[in-house]
Design a protein around this motif. Structure first.
Motif, PDB file in Angstrom:
ATOM      1  N   VAL A 130      -1.686  -3.585   5.055  1.00  0.00           N
ATOM      2  CA  VAL A 130      -0.766  -2.540   5.507  1.00  0.00           C
ATOM      3  C   VAL A 130      -1.195  -2.112   6.899  1.00  0.00           C
ATOM      4  O   VAL A 130      -2.363  -1.752   7.127  1.00  0.00           O
ATOM      5  CB  VAL A 130      -0.777  -1.338   4.532  1.00  0.00           C
ATOM      6  CG1 VAL A 130       0.072  -0.195   5.076  1.00  0.00           C
ATOM      7  CG2 VAL A 130      -0.290  -1.766   3.156  1.00  0.00           C
ATOM      8  N   GLY A 131      -0.243  -2.181   7.834  1.00  0.00           N
ATOM      9  CA  GLY A 131      -0.521  -1.744   9.197  1.00  0.00           C
ATOM     10  C   GLY A 131      -1.599  -2.567   9.871  1.00  0.00           C
ATOM     11  O   GLY A 131      -1.695  -3.777   9.686  1.00  0.00           O
ATOM     12  N   GLU A 146      -1.657   4.626   4.156  1.00  0.00           N
ATOM     13  CA  GLU A 146      -2.467   4.390   5.347  1.00  0.00           C
ATOM     14  C   GLU A 146      -2.750   2.909   5.554  1.00  0.00           C
ATOM     15  O   GLU A 146      -2.536   2.096   4.658  1.00  0.00           O
ATOM     16  CB  GLU A 146      -3.767   5.182   5.274  1.00  0.00           C
ATOM     17  CG  GLU A 146      -4.523   4.999   3.983  1.00  0.00           C
ATOM     18  CD  GLU A 146      -5.655   6.004   3.837  1.00  0.00           C
ATOM     19  OE1 GLU A 146      -6.784   5.548   3.596  1.00  0.00           O
ATOM     20  OE2 GLU A 146      -5.415   7.215   3.955  1.00  0.00           O
ATOM     21  N   ASP A 147      -3.226   2.596   6.758  1.00  0.00           N
ATOM     22  CA  ASP A 147      -3.603   1.223   7.080  1.00  0.00           C
ATOM     23  C   ASP A 147      -4.702   0.752   6.137  1.00  0.00           C
ATOM     24  O   ASP A 147      -5.515   1.547   5.670  1.00  0.00           O
ATOM     25  CB  ASP A 147      -4.149   1.149   8.523  1.00  0.00           C
ATOM     26  CG  ASP A 147      -3.110   1.437   9.582  1.00  0.00           C
ATOM     27  OD1 ASP A 147      -1.951   1.051   9.394  1.00  0.00           O
ATOM     28  OD2 ASP A 147      -3.466   2.058  10.607  1.00  0.00           O
ATOM     29  N   GLY A 148      -4.715  -0.570   5.894  1.00  0.00           N
ATOM     30  CA  GLY A 148      -5.818  -1.119   5.102  1.00  0.00           C
ATOM     31  C   GLY A 148      -5.383  -2.276   4.227  1.00  0.00           C
ATOM     32  O   GLY A 148      -4.250  -2.748   4.274  1.00  0.00           O
ATOM     33  N   ILE A 169       4.206  -4.439   5.841  1.00  0.00           N
ATOM     34  CA  ILE A 169       4.214  -3.100   5.258  1.00  0.00           C
ATOM     35  C   ILE A 169       3.579  -2.158   6.273  1.00  0.00           C
ATOM     36  O   ILE A 169       2.460  -2.383   6.732  1.00  0.00           O
ATOM     37  CB  ILE A 169       3.427  -3.064   3.927  1.00  0.00           C
ATOM     38  CG1 ILE A 169       4.039  -4.046   2.921  1.00  0.00           C
ATOM     39  CG2 ILE A 169       3.409  -1.645   3.366  1.00  0.00           C
ATOM     40  CD1 ILE A 169       3.265  -4.177   1.618  1.00  0.00           C
ATOM     41  N   GLU A 170       4.321  -1.145   6.616  1.00  0.00           N
ATOM     42  CA  GLU A 170       3.827  -0.144   7.558  1.00  0.00           C
ATOM     43  C   GLU A 170       3.223   1.024   6.780  1.00  0.00           C
ATOM     44  O   GLU A 170       3.683   1.353   5.690  1.00  0.00           O
ATOM     45  CB  GLU A 170       4.972   0.363   8.444  1.00  0.00           C
ATOM     46  CG  GLU A 170       5.507  -0.690   9.407  1.00  0.00           C
ATOM     47  CD  GLU A 170       4.461  -1.177  10.391  1.00  0.00           C
ATOM     48  OE1 GLU A 170       3.674  -0.353  10.907  1.00  0.00           O
ATOM     49  OE2 GLU A 170       4.417  -2.402  10.643  1.00  0.00           O
ATOM     50  N   ASN A 189       0.354  -1.728 -10.439  1.00  0.00           N
ATOM     51  CA  ASN A 189      -0.788  -0.863 -10.156  1.00  0.00           C
ATOM     52  C   ASN A 189      -1.243  -1.178  -8.737  1.00  0.00           C
ATOM     53  O   ASN A 189      -1.559  -2.326  -8.423  1.00  0.00           O
ATOM     54  CB  ASN A 189      -1.922  -1.118 -11.149  1.00  0.00           C
ATOM     55  CG  ASN A 189      -1.492  -0.806 -12.572  1.00  0.00           C
ATOM     56  OD1 ASN A 189      -0.961   0.265 -12.830  1.00  0.00           O
ATOM     57  ND2 ASN A 189      -1.689  -1.720 -13.469  1.00  0.00           N
ATOM     58  N   VAL A 190      -1.236  -0.158  -7.884  1.00  0.00           N
ATOM     59  CA  VAL A 190      -1.524  -0.345  -6.467  1.00  0.00           C
ATOM     60  C   VAL A 190      -2.741   0.508  -6.104  1.00  0.00           C
ATOM     61  O   VAL A 190      -2.790   1.689  -6.434  1.00  0.00           O
ATOM     62  CB  VAL A 190      -0.310   0.081  -5.599  1.00  0.00           C
ATOM     63  CG1 VAL A 190      -0.605  -0.117  -4.120  1.00  0.00           C
ATOM     64  CG2 VAL A 190       0.945  -0.684  -6.024  1.00  0.00           C
ATOM     65  N   TRP A 191      -3.716  -0.120  -5.413  1.00  0.00           N
ATOM     66  CA  TRP A 191      -4.862   0.634  -4.940  1.00  0.00           C
ATOM     67  C   TRP A 191      -5.371   0.032  -3.636  1.00  0.00           C
ATOM     68  O   TRP A 191      -5.214  -1.141  -3.375  1.00  0.00           O
ATOM     69  CB  TRP A 191      -5.968   0.707  -5.977  1.00  0.00           C
ATOM     70  CG  TRP A 191      -6.666  -0.598  -6.272  1.00  0.00           C
ATOM     71  CD1 TRP A 191      -7.813  -1.059  -5.708  1.00  0.00           C
ATOM     72  CD2 TRP A 191      -6.257  -1.610  -7.200  1.00  0.00           C
ATOM     73  NE1 TRP A 191      -8.135  -2.282  -6.224  1.00  0.00           N
ATOM     74  CE2 TRP A 191      -7.201  -2.646  -7.151  1.00  0.00           C
ATOM     75  CE3 TRP A 191      -5.165  -1.742  -8.069  1.00  0.00           C
ATOM     76  CZ2 TRP A 191      -7.091  -3.799  -7.923  1.00  0.00           C
ATOM     77  CZ3 TRP A 191      -5.074  -2.895  -8.848  1.00  0.00           C
ATOM     78  CH2 TRP A 191      -6.031  -3.896  -8.771  1.00  0.00           C
TER      79      TRP A 191
END
Length: 154
Positions: free
Chosen positions: A129-130, A104-106, A46-47, A74-76
């Motif tokens: 992500v990233g 964002e990245d994380g 996932i970018e 639910n995404v956080w």
């Protein structure tokens, strides 16, 4: 003779009451529904600054559940647990799908909230992500001390 009547009454009562006892396998006589299961499918990479399709295949007794009351993702981000994006999923004929943004990245958590057939399950997964910071990379690795607990009793 009164002794014999009393003894007979006790024996008769015992027989009657034992005939009314609950069978040990009584719970097996009623159909026990199998619990729901969910296979959540997430993209491998996932970018940041992207929107991704999240999918979940909901099953019960090895059959697809196509009549769920509600399915949502639910995404956080790990460092912002108060900022939850909710994406309502729709059934597409084989599974439930929704789109979610990853800005964002994380490290992110994705909790799939499924209500179907009187059951509620919440499988949760962690995704990256990233590129991760050194601190985030360290948090993904289990601490060595957590796996080796030695307790002594005196």
């Amino acid at each position: 003779m009164n002794k014999w009547k009393m003894s007979g009454l006790v024996i008769l009562s015992t027989l009657v009451l034992s005939a009314c006892s609950v069978k040990s396998d009584a719970d097996q006589l009623y159909k026990q529904p199998k619990p729901l299961s969910a296979h959540v499918m997430l993209p491998e990479n996932i970018e940041p600054q992207s929107t991704q399709v999240l999918e979940v295949h909901v099953m019960q007794e090895n059959k697809t559940v196509n009549d769920a009351k509600s399915v949502q993702f639910n995404v956080w981000k790990k460092d912002a647990p108060g900022e939850v994006e909710t994406a309502k999923a729709h059934y597409d004929g084989s599974m439930y799908k929704a789109r979610a943004a990853f800005n964002e990245d994380g490290i992110y958590y994705i909790k799939t909230d499924i209500n179907a057939r009187g059951e509620h399950i919440l499988p949760t997964q962690q995704v990256t992500v990233g590129k991760l910071s050194k601190e985030e990379l360290r948090s993904l690795q289990p601490a060595e001390n957590e796996t080796h607990h030695h307790h002594s009793h005196h």
